[in-house]
Write an enzyme that holds these catalytic residues in place. Structure first.
Site, mmCIF file in Angstrom:
data_model
loop_
_atom_site.group_PDB
_atom_site.id
_atom_site.type_symbol
_atom_site.label_atom_id
_atom_site.label_comp_id
_atom_site.label_asym_id
_atom_site.label_seq_id
_atom_site.Cartn_x
_atom_site.Cartn_y
_atom_site.Cartn_z
ATOM 1 N N PHE A 16 0.826 -1.209 0.000
ATOM 2 C CA PHE A 16 0.000 0.000 0.000
ATOM 3 C C PHE A 16 0.858 1.257 0.000
ATOM 4 O O PHE A 16 0.586 2.217 -0.717
ATOM 5 C CB PHE A 16 -0.893 0.057 1.241
ATOM 6 N N TYR A 151 -5.577 -8.673 15.967
ATOM 7 C CA TYR A 151 -5.464 -7.835 14.766
ATOM 8 C C TYR A 151 -6.744 -7.036 14.553
ATOM 9 O O TYR A 151 -6.708 -5.816 14.340
ATOM 10 C CB TYR A 151 -5.163 -8.695 13.538
ATOM 11 N N LYS A 155 -7.455 -2.789 14.628
ATOM 12 C CA LYS A 155 -8.074 -2.004 13.561
ATOM 13 C C LYS A 155 -9.364 -1.332 14.038
ATOM 14 O O LYS A 155 -9.754 -0.284 13.517
ATOM 15 C CB LYS A 155 -8.312 -2.878 12.340
ATOM 16 N N PRO A 181 -9.770 -1.413 3.972
ATOM 17 C CA PRO A 181 -9.748 -2.400 2.889
ATOM 18 C C PRO A 181 -10.183 -3.780 3.352
ATOM 19 O O PRO A 181 -10.020 -4.157 4.519
ATOM 20 C CB PRO A 181 -8.270 -2.429 2.464
ATOM 21 N N LEU A 183 -10.051 -7.747 1.241
ATOM 22 C CA LEU A 183 -9.018 -8.639 0.718
ATOM 23 C C LEU A 183 -8.189 -7.933 -0.352
ATOM 24 O O LEU A 183 -8.705 -7.556 -1.394
ATOM 25 C CB LEU A 183 -9.667 -9.891 0.132
#
Length: 253
Positions: A16, A151, A155, A181, A183
Site C-alpha cells: 500500500f 489484529y 483495527k 480495505p 481482501l
C-alpha cells in the site's frame, strides 16, 4: 513557483505504502517516506518524479521516531498529509493458542506507533489550520472472523481513534479519513502474517481476484482531492469476490 504539498507515508517501502507514494507523486506531492528497509525506500524514491526525504526506522522504537521527525529538513517540515499506513497482522490461531509476542507486536505497531506518529505531526497541522490525517484501517475492525482476535481489535482502535480525532479537530480545518480495505493481494501482508510461508500466503488470494495496492492508493487520492469543506470519514472497500459472511453457529452433534 508555488511550493508543492508534502505527504508523510509510513510503511512506504512496499505494498500500500509504495502504491500510495507513486499515486501522490503523480498528484504533485513531495514525499517523506518512512519504513524499516532503507534500500527499498531508496529504490522507490529513484522511481518517483518528486523530491523525497527518507526515514529508515522501526516505528516501535519511539525515541528513534521522535528524533527522525525532529530532524526533517525545513523544506519538508510543513506536512500537509499524514498517511498512517504502517501495520501488520501476525498469525491466524485462535486466541487461546495465539503467540503473545505476535499480539504485542501488532498492538505496538498498529496502535501505539500510529498514535505516536499522529501526536508528533498533528500540532503543526493545527498551528497551520490545515492538513489531512489518513488512517489505514481494515474491515477486520468492524467484522470479526476466526483468528482475527488482536489484529481485528487493533483495527477497531484505528477506526475509533479516527472518529475521536474528528471530534477533537472540529474547527481546525483538518480532515481525518479511515481507509478500510478488505481482501488485497499484491503486498507482503499475508507473507508477514504467515511468517514467510509463501505457499500458505498464496492460498489466501487463489482465484479471488482480490483488490490490489493501486486500488487502495486510488481511494486515498480521491479522499485527498475532495473540496476542503468535505471530509470523507471512512471508505470501506472490498473486491466484488468478497462479501460479509453469515453468523457462525456451533451445533452439537
Amino acid at each position: 513557483m508555488a511550493k508543492r504539498p508534502v505527504a508523510l507515508i509510513t510503511g512506504a517501502s512496499t505494498g500500500f505504502g509504495a502504491a500510495i507514494a507513486t499515486r501522490l507523486a503523480d498528484e504533485g506531492y513531495d514525499l517523506i517516506l518512512l519504513a524499516r528497509r532503507l534500500e527499498k525506500l531508496q529504490a522507490l524514491a529513484e522511481q518517483l518524479p518528486v523530491s523525497s526525504h527518507l526515514i529508515a526506522c522501526d516505528l516501535r522504537e519511539q525515541e528513534a521516531v521522535r528524533a527522525a521527525i525532529a530532524a526533517i529538513p525545513a523544506e519538508f517540515a510543513d506536512i500537509d498529509v499524514l498517511i498512517n499506513n504502517a501495520g501488520l497482522a501476525l498469525g491466524l490461531e485462535p486466541a487461546h493458542r495465539a503467540d503473545w509476542q505476535d499480539w504485542q507486536q501488532m498492538i505496538d505497531t498498529n496502535c501505539t506507533a500510529l498514535a505516536l506518529m499522529t501526536r508528533l505531526i498533528l500540532p503543526g497541522m493545527v498551528e497551520r489550520q490545515k492538513g489531512h490525517l489518513v488512517m489505514m484501517g481494515s474491515i477486520a475492525g468492524a467484522y470479526a472472523y476466526p483468528g482475527g482476535n488482536a489484529y481485528g481489535a487493533t483495527k477497531a482502535f484505528v477506526e475509533q481513534f479516527a472518529r475521536n480525532l474528528r471530534a477533537d479537530l472540529l474547527g481546525t480545518g483538518i480532515r481525518v479519513t479511515n481507509i478500510e480495505p478488505g481482501l488485497v493481494g499484491g503486498s507482503e501482508f499475508s507473507l508477514v502474517r504467515f511468517k514467510g510461508d509463501v505457499e500458505k500466503a498464496a492460498t489466501v488470494y487463489k482465484g479471488a481476484n482480490a483488490l490490489q495496492p493501486e486500488d487502495i492508493a486510488e481511494s486515498v487520492a480521491w479522499a485527498l482531492k475532495q473540496p476542503k469543506h468535505v471530509n470523507i470519514n471512512s471508505i470501506e472497500i472490498m473486491p466484488v469476490s468478497q462479501a460479509h459472511g453469515p453468523l457462525a453457529i456451533h451445533r452439537k452433534t
